[in-house]
Design an enzyme around this catalytic site. Sequence first.
Site, PDB file in Angstrom:
ATOM      1  N   CYS A  14     -30.730 -26.902 -31.650  1.00 40.02           N
ATOM      2  CA  CYS A  14     -29.775 -27.978 -31.893  1.00 40.02           C
ATOM      3  C   CYS A  14     -28.468 -27.427 -32.440  1.00 40.02           C
ATOM      4  O   CYS A  14     -28.317 -26.235 -32.706  1.00 40.02           O
ATOM      5  CB  CYS A  14     -30.356 -28.967 -32.915  1.00 40.02           C
ATOM      6  SG  CYS A  14     -32.005 -29.555 -32.524  1.00 40.02           S
ATOM      7  N   SER A  21     -37.675 -13.828 -25.112  1.00 38.51           N
ATOM      8  CA  SER A  21     -36.941 -12.602 -24.794  1.00 38.51           C
ATOM      9  C   SER A  21     -37.449 -11.439 -25.639  1.00 38.51           C
ATOM     10  O   SER A  21     -38.179 -11.633 -26.614  1.00 38.51           O
ATOM     11  CB  SER A  21     -35.433 -12.806 -25.036  1.00 38.51           C
ATOM     12  OG  SER A  21     -35.098 -12.571 -26.393  1.00 38.51           O
ATOM     13  N   GLY A  22     -37.045 -10.242 -25.263  1.00 36.09           N
ATOM     14  CA  GLY A  22     -37.456  -9.032 -25.984  1.00 36.09           C
ATOM     15  C   GLY A  22     -36.454  -8.576 -27.018  1.00 36.09           C
ATOM     16  O   GLY A  22     -36.546  -7.435 -27.506  1.00 36.09           O
ATOM     17  N   LEU A  32     -39.740 -30.322 -29.071  1.00 39.81           N
ATOM     18  CA  LEU A  32     -40.990 -30.872 -29.595  1.00 39.81           C
ATOM     19  C   LEU A  32     -40.848 -32.379 -29.770  1.00 39.81           C
ATOM     20  O   LEU A  32     -39.858 -32.857 -30.332  1.00 39.81           O
ATOM     21  CB  LEU A  32     -41.341 -30.228 -30.938  1.00 39.81           C
ATOM     22  CG  LEU A  32     -41.619 -28.720 -30.937  1.00 39.81           C
ATOM     23  CD1 LEU A  32     -41.856 -28.234 -32.358  1.00 39.81           C
ATOM     24  CD2 LEU A  32     -42.817 -28.391 -30.056  1.00 39.81           C
ATOM     25  N   ASP A  36     -41.771 -30.082 -36.158  1.00 39.63           N
ATOM     26  CA  ASP A  36     -41.695 -29.149 -37.276  1.00 39.63           C
ATOM     27  C   ASP A  36     -40.691 -29.619 -38.320  1.00 39.63           C
ATOM     28  O   ASP A  36     -40.835 -29.325 -39.513  1.00 39.63           O
ATOM     29  CB  ASP A  36     -41.333 -27.745 -36.785  1.00 39.63           C
ATOM     30  CG  ASP A  36     -40.107 -27.725 -35.881  1.00 39.63           C
ATOM     31  OD1 ASP A  36     -39.626 -28.801 -35.484  1.00 39.63           O
ATOM     32  OD2 ASP A  36     -39.635 -26.619 -35.544  1.00 39.63           O
ATOM     33  N   ASN A  71     -31.986 -26.998 -37.185  1.00 38.33           N
ATOM     34  CA  ASN A  71     -31.758 -26.243 -35.950  1.00 38.33           C
ATOM     35  C   ASN A  71     -32.747 -25.085 -35.916  1.00 38.33           C
ATOM     36  O   ASN A  71     -32.750 -24.246 -36.815  1.00 38.33           O
ATOM     37  CB  ASN A  71     -30.317 -25.712 -35.903  1.00 38.33           C
ATOM     38  CG  ASN A  71     -30.091 -24.757 -34.745  1.00 38.33           C
ATOM     39  OD1 ASN A  71     -30.723 -24.859 -33.698  1.00 38.33           O
ATOM     40  ND2 ASN A  71     -29.186 -23.800 -34.944  1.00 38.33           N
ATOM     41  N   ARG A 123     -29.128 -32.810 -30.703  1.00 38.54           N
ATOM     42  CA  ARG A 123     -30.486 -32.301 -30.573  1.00 38.54           C
ATOM     43  C   ARG A 123     -30.845 -31.930 -29.141  1.00 38.54           C
ATOM     44  O   ARG A 123     -30.614 -32.698 -28.215  1.00 38.54           O
ATOM     45  CB  ARG A 123     -31.484 -33.340 -31.103  1.00 38.54           C
ATOM     46  CG  ARG A 123     -32.951 -32.900 -31.033  1.00 38.54           C
ATOM     47  CD  ARG A 123     -33.854 -33.926 -31.700  1.00 38.54           C
ATOM     48  NE  ARG A 123     -35.259 -33.533 -31.588  1.00 38.54           N
ATOM     49  CZ  ARG A 123     -36.184 -34.222 -30.929  1.00 38.54           C
ATOM     50  NH1 ARG A 123     -35.865 -35.360 -30.353  1.00 38.54           N
ATOM     51  NH2 ARG A 123     -37.435 -33.794 -30.868  1.00 38.54           N
ATOM     52  N   LEU A 124     -31.427 -30.734 -29.009  1.00 38.29           N
ATOM     53  CA  LEU A 124     -32.092 -30.321 -27.781  1.00 38.29           C
ATOM     54  C   LEU A 124     -33.576 -30.584 -28.004  1.00 38.29           C
ATOM     55  O   LEU A 124     -34.219 -29.944 -28.827  1.00 38.29           O
ATOM     56  CB  LEU A 124     -31.844 -28.838 -27.497  1.00 38.29           C
ATOM     57  CG  LEU A 124     -32.493 -28.268 -26.226  1.00 38.29           C
ATOM     58  CD1 LEU A 124     -31.886 -28.905 -24.984  1.00 38.29           C
ATOM     59  CD2 LEU A 124     -32.327 -26.750 -26.177  1.00 38.29           C
ATOM     60  N   GLU A 144     -36.894 -23.518 -34.695  1.00 37.73           N
ATOM     61  CA  GLU A 144     -38.299 -23.846 -34.497  1.00 37.73           C
ATOM     62  C   GLU A 144     -39.137 -23.195 -35.593  1.00 37.73           C
ATOM     63  O   GLU A 144     -38.931 -22.007 -35.912  1.00 37.73           O
ATOM     64  CB  GLU A 144     -38.820 -23.340 -33.138  1.00 37.73           C
ATOM     65  CG  GLU A 144     -38.069 -23.862 -31.926  1.00 37.73           C
ATOM     66  CD  GLU A 144     -38.341 -25.322 -31.638  1.00 37.73           C
ATOM     67  OE1 GLU A 144     -39.266 -25.899 -32.256  1.00 37.73           O
ATOM     68  OE2 GLU A 144     -37.621 -25.897 -30.790  1.00 37.73           O
TER      69      GLU A 144
END
Length: 627
Positions: A2, A360-361, A53, A99, A74, A49-50, A76
């Site tokens: 977010c 991602s790494g 969840l 969360d 913002n 907000r994106l 997780e």
Amino acid sequence: MCGIYGYYSDQYEPSKLDIFKKIGKSLKHRGPDQEGEYNDGEMALGIQRLSVLDPEKGKQPIFSNDKSLVIVHNGEIYNYKILRKELESYGYHFKTNTDTEVIVNLYQEKGVECLQDLNGMFVFAIYNIENKELFIARDRFGIKPLYYVNDSRRFIFSSELKGIKACHDLKLDLSFESIHLYLTMEYIPAPFTIYQNIFKLEQGNYLFLKNGLLKKNKWYDLYYQPKFNSINESDYLEKLDYLIKESVKLRTISDVPLGAFLSGGIDSSIITYYLQKLNNNLNTFSIGFEDDSFDESKYSRTVSQHLETNHHEEIFSSDSMLEILPFIWDTMDEPFADASFLPTYLLSSFTKQFVTVSLSGDGGDEVFAGYPTYFAHKIARWIPSWSVSLFQYFSTLLPVNFDNISLDFKIKQFCKGLSFRDNLRHQYWLGSFNEKQKEKLYNPHFRERLICKDLLSDLISTHMLNNDAENNWEKHMYQDMRFYLQDNMLVKVDRSSMAHSLEVRVPYLDHHIVEFMSRVPARLKYKGYKSKYLLKKLGRKFLPDEIIDRPKKGFGIPVAKWFCGSLKMEINDIIVDPQSYINTYFNQTINSQLLDDHLIQKVDNRKLLWTLFVLENWLRHNRFSEE
């Protein structure tokens, strides 16, 4: 993921609501799914907000059980279900499956100590409605960003700098100290920003605001001692295998489609392996380039075929990358000269066509000792000071090669750093201008504006005080965690992904992995000349040898060649223009020499020229005028 923001003022301001709305609008790209706000007249909290969840019920802001606290968040929290069960045992009730609701109630129960329980990436703001106290916290490693300004009449915070800039009556004065840092580091390190009166909250820190007084405290730091004493490598491998598997598993929690970035390097390939074990219909994403020395697409295809993922790939030309430059200056928020910003931006745009969340790494090099600079420090220890000038002279005789991380580039960069003490040397190896080069570059007009010329040295020294690494090179892993990871790598990923409303998760930055690796003996990190020793030994169990043994390339683009071709006219116009910003602040003769030497391939000045090019374009985009 977010965009969060807030505006506190206990004074009457007729334009406050209008400014608050403009801040939210500037962050719409970070969260296009829901807009929410809380406003009690003094404190206004907002969110774009994106929804990842509980998209339907998880709207923010969210209140605590006793209604005394309200939160915008913002990021997780991956262990929120475990924490929720704990709170339920205390009598707490929940209306959502998010969360965010867990965080606000955990704070109600434990206060600041709740931070120690959180596993994830986050910045959140909790407002105590009763006592008018604001609490803002940032995650351990600075995965999620926060900017703020505090003056005599108000406090404003935002997930991006553009949010604060939406305040039309805010005086924006350039920080010449920040430009001084940028020219070396290629980014502006926290707590500084490009503006004098706006700041970033550092990793592992929190803020308290009450009665107009702002206090900042550090709640987390990383330690490298004491080391574990296990004798068998197999013990470390078994533990590392478990930690990565659990970290990836936690980061699959999502109510929207999820995939993975796959470059074909060892970091992203290992993450993809563990993720594919949990999702046998996994979508992976990579991009390639027409220039063979920069293209890694064959490696990502190899890994995808080996792990049987649904692979999506797109090849970009130099022209397609150059076309996005006008969008880049706004996206990056402040001068940012890591050229890999462009391919990361393109990869994020491409990935968003298929999924909303991607793993991602990122963080693998900092956590597992992947940078060749660590080995370079080992070599530098054995070079006597009297021979440094000889090394530097002979390195200049090597022919120039504009390919990606060419041998001559590495040798010359190594030799240029030898005359500086190790902490500064480390930054010079990674960055652009060193102090000697800046002494020649600055004109009197710029130099007289610098209040602190030793700011870089002071900044590094301050943050290295508590460093307890067991040897000379390992301490630079801590240095990279504090600066390069927080203010370069993670900024690049956050801005480029959120520009396309894509959430990127970084399993290697689970604090259990980071803390485990910090305590692993240094000999199992960079063993002899072998980087990422422990991680590679683990990866060899399930990945092809050609992926484990391939040389490190990085996510580069052909900037050196662009300045002799596609960007030649544009960089030349800037250099010859006496009114350009870089000629106003810096010595035009030096700027011209940098370009001339590069064009005749006498010196590879790609990093220096790109750093100046980005600064010039950012300043033009933001329409600064000389006083």
